[in-house]
Design an enzyme around this catalytic site. Structure first.
Site, PDB file in Angstrom:
ATOM      1  N   TRP A   1      44.173  58.715  25.951  1.00 37.91           N
ATOM      2  CA  TRP A   1      43.709  57.382  25.538  1.00 37.91           C
ATOM      3  C   TRP A   1      42.836  56.772  26.637  1.00 37.91           C
ATOM      4  O   TRP A   1      41.883  56.059  26.361  1.00 37.91           O
ATOM      5  CB  TRP A   1      44.902  56.459  25.238  1.00 37.91           C
ATOM      6  CG  TRP A   1      45.492  56.648  23.868  1.00 37.91           C
ATOM      7  CD1 TRP A   1      45.513  57.805  23.140  1.00 37.91           C
ATOM      8  CD2 TRP A   1      46.144  55.645  23.066  1.00 37.91           C
ATOM      9  NE1 TRP A   1      46.143  57.581  21.935  1.00 37.91           N
ATOM     10  CE2 TRP A   1      46.545  56.276  21.867  1.00 37.91           C
ATOM     11  CE3 TRP A   1      46.442  54.303  23.256  1.00 37.91           C
ATOM     12  CZ2 TRP A   1      47.224  55.587  20.855  1.00 37.91           C
ATOM     13  CZ3 TRP A   1      47.120  53.618  22.249  1.00 37.91           C
ATOM     14  CH2 TRP A   1      47.498  54.252  21.060  1.00 37.91           C
TER      15      TRP A   1
ATOM     16  N   ASP B   1      52.257  54.842  33.688  1.00 39.72           N
ATOM     17  CA  ASP B   1      53.202  55.773  33.054  1.00 39.72           C
ATOM     18  C   ASP B   1      54.300  56.137  34.052  1.00 39.72           C
ATOM     19  O   ASP B   1      54.122  55.996  35.263  1.00 39.72           O
ATOM     20  CB  ASP B   1      52.482  57.057  32.593  1.00 39.72           C
ATOM     21  CG  ASP B   1      53.236  57.775  31.472  1.00 39.72           C
ATOM     22  OD1 ASP B   1      52.787  57.691  30.310  1.00 39.72           O
ATOM     23  OD2 ASP B   1      54.294  58.387  31.749  1.00 39.72           O
TER      24      ASP B   1
ATOM     25  N   ASP C   1      57.785  52.360  35.581  1.00 38.49           N
ATOM     26  CA  ASP C   1      58.508  52.153  34.328  1.00 38.49           C
ATOM     27  C   ASP C   1      58.188  50.751  33.817  1.00 38.49           C
ATOM     28  O   ASP C   1      58.475  49.761  34.499  1.00 38.49           O
ATOM     29  CB  ASP C   1      60.018  52.298  34.603  1.00 38.49           C
ATOM     30  CG  ASP C   1      60.849  52.215  33.345  1.00 38.49           C
ATOM     31  OD1 ASP C   1      60.383  51.651  32.330  1.00 38.49           O
ATOM     32  OD2 ASP C   1      61.990  52.721  33.383  1.00 38.49           O
TER      33      ASP C   1
ATOM     34  N   ASP D   1      51.057  53.427  23.767  1.00 37.78           N
ATOM     35  CA  ASP D   1      51.398  54.636  23.004  1.00 37.78           C
ATOM     36  C   ASP D   1      52.728  55.158  23.551  1.00 37.78           C
ATOM     37  O   ASP D   1      53.055  56.328  23.415  1.00 37.78           O
ATOM     38  CB  ASP D   1      50.276  55.671  23.213  1.00 37.78           C
ATOM     39  CG  ASP D   1      50.317  56.811  22.197  1.00 37.78           C
ATOM     40  OD1 ASP D   1      50.807  56.599  21.077  1.00 37.78           O
ATOM     41  OD2 ASP D   1      49.850  57.920  22.547  1.00 37.78           O
TER      42      ASP D   1
ATOM     43  N   LYS E   1      52.309  51.524  19.398  1.00 40.47           N
ATOM     44  CA  LYS E   1      52.946  52.575  18.572  1.00 40.47           C
ATOM     45  C   LYS E   1      54.413  52.237  18.351  1.00 40.47           C
ATOM     46  O   LYS E   1      55.102  51.842  19.292  1.00 40.47           O
ATOM     47  CB  LYS E   1      52.861  53.930  19.276  1.00 40.47           C
ATOM     48  CG  LYS E   1      53.678  54.993  18.511  1.00 40.47           C
ATOM     49  CD  LYS E   1      53.304  56.385  18.855  1.00 40.47           C
ATOM     50  CE  LYS E   1      53.858  56.849  20.181  1.00 40.47           C
ATOM     51  NZ  LYS E   1      53.367  58.189  20.488  1.00 40.47           N
TER      52      LYS E   1
HETATM   53  C1  SAM Z   1      52.844  60.016  23.607  1.00 41.16           C
HETATM   54  S1  SAM Z   1      52.749  59.914  25.330  1.00 41.16           S
HETATM   55  C2  SAM Z   1      51.251  59.031  25.577  1.00 41.16           C
HETATM   56  C3  SAM Z   1      50.044  59.865  25.353  1.00 41.16           C
HETATM   57  C4  SAM Z   1      48.777  59.161  25.806  1.00 41.16           C
HETATM   58  N1  SAM Z   1      48.455  58.043  24.933  1.00 41.16           N
HETATM   59  C5  SAM Z   1      47.601  60.102  25.815  1.00 41.16           C
HETATM   60  O1  SAM Z   1      46.696  59.918  25.012  1.00 41.16           O
HETATM   61  O2  SAM Z   1      47.560  61.000  26.661  1.00 41.16           O
HETATM   62  C6  SAM Z   1      53.960  58.688  25.674  1.00 41.16           C
HETATM   63  C7  SAM Z   1      54.069  58.336  27.132  1.00 41.16           C
HETATM   64  O3  SAM Z   1      54.904  57.192  27.270  1.00 41.16           O
HETATM   65  C8  SAM Z   1      55.467  57.285  28.559  1.00 41.16           C
HETATM   66  N2  SAM Z   1      56.581  56.348  28.692  1.00 41.16           N
HETATM   67  C9  SAM Z   1      57.754  56.380  28.012  1.00 41.16           C
HETATM   68  N3  SAM Z   1      58.569  55.387  28.436  1.00 41.16           N
HETATM   69  C10 SAM Z   1      57.881  54.719  29.388  1.00 41.16           C
HETATM   70  C11 SAM Z   1      58.194  53.606  30.225  1.00 41.16           C
HETATM   71  N4  SAM Z   1      59.381  52.998  30.130  1.00 41.16           N
HETATM   72  N5  SAM Z   1      57.270  53.185  31.123  1.00 41.16           N
HETATM   73  C12 SAM Z   1      56.069  53.834  31.231  1.00 41.16           C
HETATM   74  N6  SAM Z   1      55.724  54.894  30.460  1.00 41.16           N
HETATM   75  C13 SAM Z   1      56.614  55.330  29.569  1.00 41.16           C
HETATM   76  C14 SAM Z   1      55.879  58.750  28.662  1.00 41.16           C
HETATM   77  O4  SAM Z   1      56.073  59.129  30.003  1.00 41.16           O
HETATM   78  C15 SAM Z   1      54.714  59.438  27.984  1.00 41.16           C
HETATM   79  O5  SAM Z   1      53.776  59.918  28.923  1.00 41.16           O
END
Ligand code: SAM
Length: 218
Positions: free
Chosen positions: A57, A75, A93, A117, A157
């Protein structure tokens, strides 16, 4: 990861297309399709992408807003630098205040667009995956409320389920236009859907009288 999963993944149209076009994830096409329809990533805008790894993204956002814009991704996982762009990233986080404070410090003001996302690892248990997704959406919404300019927009999302109604109610309290969209690039087996929320009302609680027309809205 089973061999079956790996084989299916390789056969996937968007996976192969992402490889061809040097996108880091097939998710890039979801944002492309969302933006083609809703025109969110206009040139020169500032964008924060929550849950941005591996960076698909971020690549799309940087391409579309161009060199006058600003893109910051966050992330839990590190994100390798995106060559040829000014994309900034932090590891953290989004549920933690220290991450939000770091982001606010980096932004140093307000942004035009908040993308999320975010997703945890899918457990396969529908209720649990939905609840975790709602928790992340609550954090993303709270972040958007603090950082968006009036008129700004958010793409979020969410994994569908019974708590969605309440989430949408909260989003509608802060945005004048809220739509749900399932991009073609989402897998047919997935319960994910994207909330496209436009025309942020601003931090103040909603007022009963009509808001002034904002020509700079998303
Ligand atoms: C589906 S992936 C995102 C893909 C990204 N949009 C792309 O196009 O490459 C979801 C991401 O959300 C992150 N994520 C989940 N919980 C999170 C949090 N509490 N804080 C930050 N990131 C988080 C995960 O580490 C993961 O990399």
């Amino acid at each position: 990861m089973s061999n079956n999963w790996v084989q299916q993944h390789r056969r996937d149209y968007y996976y192969r297309k992402a490889k061809q076009l040097d996108y880091r994830s097939r998710a890039s096409f979801k944002l492309i399709q969302i933006d083609d329809r809703f025109d969110i990533l206009k040139e020169g805008r500032s964008v924060v992408d929550l849950g941005a790894a591996p960076g698909g993204w971020l690549q799309v956002a940087a391409e579309r807003i161009g060199p006058e814009g600003r893109v910051i991704g966050v992330d839990l996982q590190p994100i390798a630098p995106i060559e040829g762009t000014m994309v900034e990233t932090i590891i953290g986080d989004v549920r933690k205040q220290e991450t939000v404070d770091r982001l606010l410090y980096m932004i140093g003001g307000k942004v035009d667009v908040v993308l999320s996302d975010m997703a945890t690892n899918i457990s396969g248990q529908y209720a649990m995956d939905h609840a975790r997704s709602i928790e992340l959406c609550d954090h993303a919404l709270a972040f958007a409320r603090k950082t968006l300019v009036p008129g700004g927009c958010m793409v979020l999302k969410v994994f569908e389920g019974d708590m969605m109604r309440d989430l949408l109610k909260q989003i509608r309290a802060s945005f004048r236009e809220v739509k749900l969209h399932a991009p073609k690039a989402s897998r047919s087996s997935s319960s994910e859907i994207y909330v496209i929320a436009r025309d942020f009302k601003g931090e103040a609680p909603p007022r009963p009288q009509a808001a002034p027309v904002n020509s700079d809205r998303c």
